[in-house]
Write a protein that holds these residues in place. Structure first.
Motif, PDB file in Angstrom:
ATOM      1  N   SER A 135       0.833  -1.198   0.000  1.00  9.93           N
ATOM      2  CA  SER A 135       0.000   0.000   0.000  1.00  9.93           C
ATOM      3  C   SER A 135       0.876   1.258   0.000  1.00  9.93           C
ATOM      4  O   SER A 135       0.600   2.222  -0.711  1.00  9.93           O
ATOM      5  CB  SER A 135      -0.915  -0.006   1.222  1.00  9.93           C
ATOM      6  OG  SER A 135      -1.653   1.183   1.294  1.00  9.93           O
ATOM      7  N   THR A 184       2.324   1.675  -3.467  1.00  6.59           N
ATOM      8  CA  THR A 184       1.294   2.095  -4.419  1.00  6.59           C
ATOM      9  C   THR A 184       0.969   3.574  -4.249  1.00  6.59           C
ATOM     10  O   THR A 184       0.853   4.311  -5.229  1.00  6.59           O
ATOM     11  CB  THR A 184       0.025   1.238  -4.244  1.00  6.59           C
ATOM     12  OG1 THR A 184       0.382  -0.137  -4.415  1.00  6.59           O
ATOM     13  CG2 THR A 184      -1.043   1.606  -5.251  1.00  6.59           C
ATOM     14  N   HIS A 185       0.856   4.029  -3.003  1.00  8.93           N
ATOM     15  CA  HIS A 185       0.557   5.445  -2.757  1.00  8.93           C
ATOM     16  C   HIS A 185       1.711   6.347  -3.184  1.00  8.93           C
ATOM     17  O   HIS A 185       1.490   7.414  -3.757  1.00  8.93           O
ATOM     18  CB  HIS A 185       0.203   5.679  -1.286  1.00  8.93           C
ATOM     19  CG  HIS A 185      -1.137   5.136  -0.915  1.00  8.93           C
ATOM     20  ND1 HIS A 185      -2.304   5.544  -1.510  1.00  8.93           N
ATOM     21  CD2 HIS A 185      -1.501   4.192  -0.015  1.00  8.93           C
ATOM     22  CE1 HIS A 185      -3.328   4.890  -0.999  1.00  8.93           C
ATOM     23  NE2 HIS A 185      -2.864   4.053  -0.089  1.00  8.93           N
ATOM     24  N   THR A 245      -0.391   2.931 -13.175  1.00  6.30           N
ATOM     25  CA  THR A 245      -0.325   2.191 -11.916  1.00  6.30           C
ATOM     26  C   THR A 245       0.890   1.272 -11.958  1.00  6.30           C
ATOM     27  O   THR A 245       1.393   0.949 -13.040  1.00  6.30           O
ATOM     28  CB  THR A 245      -1.588   1.328 -11.717  1.00  6.30           C
ATOM     29  OG1 THR A 245      -1.619   0.331 -12.750  1.00  6.30           O
ATOM     30  CG2 THR A 245      -2.857   2.169 -11.760  1.00  6.30           C
ATOM     31  N   PRO A 246       1.356   0.825 -10.804  1.00  5.19           N
ATOM     32  CA  PRO A 246       2.479  -0.120 -10.804  1.00  5.19           C
ATOM     33  C   PRO A 246       2.151  -1.395 -11.593  1.00  5.19           C
ATOM     34  O   PRO A 246       3.013  -1.945 -12.272  1.00  5.19           O
ATOM     35  CB  PRO A 246       2.685  -0.435  -9.320  1.00  5.19           C
ATOM     36  CG  PRO A 246       2.115   0.728  -8.592  1.00  5.19           C
ATOM     37  CD  PRO A 246       0.980   1.223  -9.444  1.00  5.19           C
ATOM     38  N   GLN A 247       0.908  -1.826 -11.519  1.00  5.81           N
ATOM     39  CA  GLN A 247       0.517  -3.037 -12.242  1.00  5.81           C
ATOM     40  C   GLN A 247       0.646  -2.839 -13.750  1.00  5.81           C
ATOM     41  O   GLN A 247       1.075  -3.743 -14.469  1.00  5.81           O
ATOM     42  CB  GLN A 247      -0.928  -3.427 -11.888  1.00  5.81           C
ATOM     43  CG  GLN A 247      -1.119  -3.869 -10.460  1.00  5.81           C
ATOM     44  CD  GLN A 247      -1.248  -2.704  -9.474  1.00  5.81           C
ATOM     45  OE1 GLN A 247      -1.291  -1.534  -9.856  1.00  5.81           O
ATOM     46  NE2 GLN A 247      -1.274  -3.024  -8.190  1.00  5.81           N
TER      47      GLN A 247
END
Length: 172
Positions: free
Chosen positions: A21, A24-25, A39-41
């Motif tokens: 988390s 991601t933030h 996004t990282p994904q």
């Protein structure tokens, strides 16, 4: 640096790993500041797909992603369809196909003029155009009017006459 540091950490010395988390933030904040919406994904998927398309060995790509299934997971999730690889596949398959013989076709000498439907007589066309101009009726009502007068013509033929004379648009 000793090589024991974590890339994303809560601590200033990067000795403690940050949570997913947290990463991601931080990534979202960095992306927002740079105007890059990702996004990282998506970065992970993009990287894996591009590496596979560049023909980097599957075990190397799987290792970078942390997959330990011998590449099965990597192929299942990241070997997306790419235009470049599809074009390459088409070229490989096309090279296997025999060339088709060239067939010369002669132009048809058939006379189509006899097969054309007969055109509406000039007098009837004039009558259709006059009804349209004077009363503003459409093809169906003009056809009904002519049928009442004893003239047999389809409403589609009336429409073609109106079109030929530029009268097929709505009267307003």
């Amino acid at each position: 640096m000793t090589g024991e540091e974590y890339l994303h950490s809560y601590d200033p010395d990067n000795s403690v790993p940050g949570s997913l988390s947290y990463f991601t933030h931080r990534f979202a904040a960095m992306a927002k500041r740079s105007g890059f919406h990702c996004t990282p994904q998506k970065v992970r998927h993009f990287s894996a797909t591009k590496l596979l398309a560049a023909k980097i060995a599957l075990p190397a790509v799987a290792g970078r992603l942390g997959h330990s299934s011998g590449g099965r997971t990597t192929l299942q999730y990241y070997a997306a369809w790419l235009r470049e690889t599809d074009d390459s596949a088409v070229r490989v398959l096309a090279a296997c196909m025999p060339e088709l013989p060239q067939v010369r076709r002669e132009k048809s000498r058939r006379d189509f003029s006899a097969e054309q439907p007969t055109r509406t007589k000039d007098e009837l066309e004039a009558r259709i155009c006059n009804i349209r101009r004077e009363e503003g009726l459409g093809p169906v009502k003009i056809q009904a009017r002519l049928a009442a007068e004893g003239t047999d013509i389809a409403s589609s033929a009336v429409w073609l006459v109106l079109k030929r004379h530029g009268l097929n648009k709505a009267v307003g």
